[in-house]
Design an enzyme around this catalytic site. Structure first.
Site, PDB file in Angstrom:
ATOM      1  NE  ARG A  23      -1.807   2.022   3.428  1.00 13.53           N
ATOM      2  CZ  ARG A  23      -2.375   2.931   4.476  1.00 13.53           C
ATOM      3  NH1 ARG A  23      -3.722   2.437   4.848  1.00 13.53           N
ATOM      4  NH2 ARG A  23      -1.697   3.711   5.325  1.00 13.53           N
ATOM      5  CD  GLU A  51      -7.662   0.653   2.947  1.00 13.48           C
ATOM      6  OE1 GLU A  51      -6.854  -0.052   2.437  1.00 13.48           O
ATOM      7  OE2 GLU A  51      -7.930   0.775   4.032  1.00 13.48           O
ATOM      8  CD  GLU A  76      -9.943   1.245   7.758  1.00 10.74           C
ATOM      9  OE1 GLU A  76      -9.058   0.686   7.066  1.00 10.74           O
ATOM     10  OE2 GLU A  76      -9.505   2.181   8.393  1.00 10.74           O
ATOM     11  NE  ARG A 126      -8.793  -2.805   3.874  1.00 15.69           N
ATOM     12  CZ  ARG A 126      -8.687  -2.291   4.758  1.00 15.69           C
ATOM     13  NH1 ARG A 126      -9.501  -1.390   5.047  1.00 15.69           N
ATOM     14  NH2 ARG A 126      -7.585  -2.347   5.637  1.00 15.69           N
ATOM     15  CD1 TRP A 183     -11.743  10.657  10.681  1.00 17.42           C
ATOM     16  CD2 TRP A 183     -10.328   9.741   9.630  1.00 17.42           C
ATOM     17  NE1 TRP A 183     -10.708  10.815  11.686  1.00 17.42           N
ATOM     18  CE2 TRP A 183      -9.670  10.053  10.678  1.00 17.42           C
ATOM     19  CE3 TRP A 183      -9.629   9.127   8.755  1.00 17.42           C
ATOM     20  CZ2 TRP A 183      -8.274  10.043  10.824  1.00 17.42           C
ATOM     21  CZ3 TRP A 183      -8.359   8.992   8.688  1.00 17.42           C
ATOM     22  CH2 TRP A 183      -7.568   9.271  10.070  1.00 17.42           C
TER      23      TRP A 183
END
Ligand code: KDG
Ligand code: MG
Length: 403
Positions: free
Chosen positions: A147, A237, A263, A284, A403
């Protein structure tokens, strides 16, 4: 196999971890990770005040029943605090069951479906030259997937860049979160150049991943995905704030760059539409924020029906217990995709003993009974809790950004 004790330890060996320890009448000990970055004490209290007393006297072998008892029985369902607490109990009970059976947990989950778990590491830099240097060092360590993040020129700070001293980036200590300034157009111009730079320098053999950290609108994400297509990403992502599942329809209409998200999800309901409408390529969810091994298996089984692969979150704020649990699951599922591996600070090794191994881009959970992780309570006591928060994002006009 009655549970006689359940206790919570909050410690900070390099960063904050909340660990649940469950003990049976036969002296078997299981551990679970209950860390929720920046909200650690909320989960510690949920466990100490509301869950640990309910565990005493329960049969440690009744894992599914305990999961349902805590999830359905509370009336209040889902949410990161609840699901992280339930996950810790679930993982500790799987650990105990493995130890009692004398087998690694992955063997109780159906056995190995592969020889190793492909992991991706993090490369970052303050400049493209520094990123290249860090990228090369990860290639030298054998990583097959990396990444990449770099400081965005023109912005004072960029989240996700490792400090010069090491492998993990940390929120600053203190009573208040740091505040960063975010500018989408600067980022949208820079990100494709960063990936093109890496492809020019390192070619197309290594898998390339990038994390957007939920900062774009759906149409901006579509544009970014399209502009990344020549770089043939493994995934893009968390392109948009992920509670809006239908936003991914719009992203999908505009790009063939593979999409990963999950996540911050904590239940199968958070990803149901994304999976059943095939709006993503990788889910994820993490073992410690999405209800433990029992619930993660359910999410991945649903994903398998729709051709969606796993890509579990494995940042350094998930403890070695969580990483071990993820590796046991990863080894067994048919639709495994990739596992994040960010590593932990050196101090963590004084507290957590681990059996997992890394070699040539792959990890293995090891063959010790249970999860293969020990927790040293005396060592943990040397590292008291250190309050930290993730940074907050503001736009140039001072308003709060996603975020
Ligand atoms: O606690 C938040 C971190 O785990 C997260 O920001 C790291 O995005 C992350 C990742 O993909 O590892
Ligand atoms: Mg991420």
């Amino acid at each position: 196999m009655k549970i006689i004790d359940a206790r919570v330890v909050v410690s900070s060996p390099g960063r904050n971890y909340v660990t649940l320890i469950v003990e049976t009448e036969d002296g078997v000990i299981g551990v679970g990770d209950a860390t929720l970055n920046g909200r650690e004490l909320a989960v510690a209290s949920y466990l100490r005040d509301h869950i640990c007393p309910l565990l005493i006297g329960r049969d440690s072998r009744r894992i599914t029943d305990t999961w349902s008892y805590l999830y359905k029985g509370a009336y209040w369902r889902r949410g990161p605090v609840t699901m992280t607490a339930i996950a810790a109990v679930d993982v500790a009970l799987w650990d105990i069951s493995g130890k009692v059976a004398g087998r690694p947990v992955y063997q109780l989950l159906g056995g190995a479906a592969r020889e190793g778990v492909m992991v991706y590491s993090h490369a970052s830099g303050g400049t493209l030259a520094e990123l290249s240097e860090d990228f090369q060092s990860h290639l030298d360590q054998g990583y097959l997937a990396i990444r990449a993040q770099a400081a965005i020129p023109g912005l004072e700070k960029t989240y996700g860049i490792a400090p010069a001293d090491g492998k993990v980036y940390e929120p600053a200590s203190g009573n208040m979160p740091q505040e960063d300034i975010w500018e989408t157009s600067t980022y949208l111009d820079f990100a494709p150049k960063m990936m093109a730079h890496l492809r020019e320098e390192f070619g197309y053999k290594v898998h390339l991943l990038h994390d957007v950290h939920h900062r774009l609108s759906p149409i901006e994400a579509g544009r970014l995905g399209a502009s990344l297509e020549p770089s043939r990403m493994f995934w893009m992502e968390d392109a948009t704030p992920s509670e809006d599942q239908s936003a991914f329809r719009l992203i999908r209409q505009h790009t063939t760059t593979p999409l990963a998200v999950g996540e911050v999800f904590n239940s199968i309901w958070d990803c149901q539409q994304l999976i059943t409408e095939r709006l993503i390529d990788y889910i994820r969810t993490s073992v410690s924020h999405a209800g433990g091994i029992t619930h993660l298996q359910k999410i991945f089984a649903l994903a398998d029906l729709y051709g969606v692969r796993s890509g579990s979150h494995g940042a350094g704020d998930l403890s070695p217990v969580a990483l071990a649990a993820a590796l046991h699951v990863d080894l067994t599922i048919p639709n495994f995709g990739i596992q994040e591996y960010m590593g932990h600070r050196d101090q963590a090794a004084e507290v957590f003993g681990t059996a997992y191994t890394y070699r040539d881009g792959y990890m293995h959970p090891g063959d010790l009974p249970g999860l293969g992780v020990t927790f040293d309570e005396n060592a943990a006591a040397r590292y008291p809790y250190d309050p930290k928060y993730l940074p907050v994002n503001r736009r140039l006009d001072g308003s709060i950004h996603d975020w």
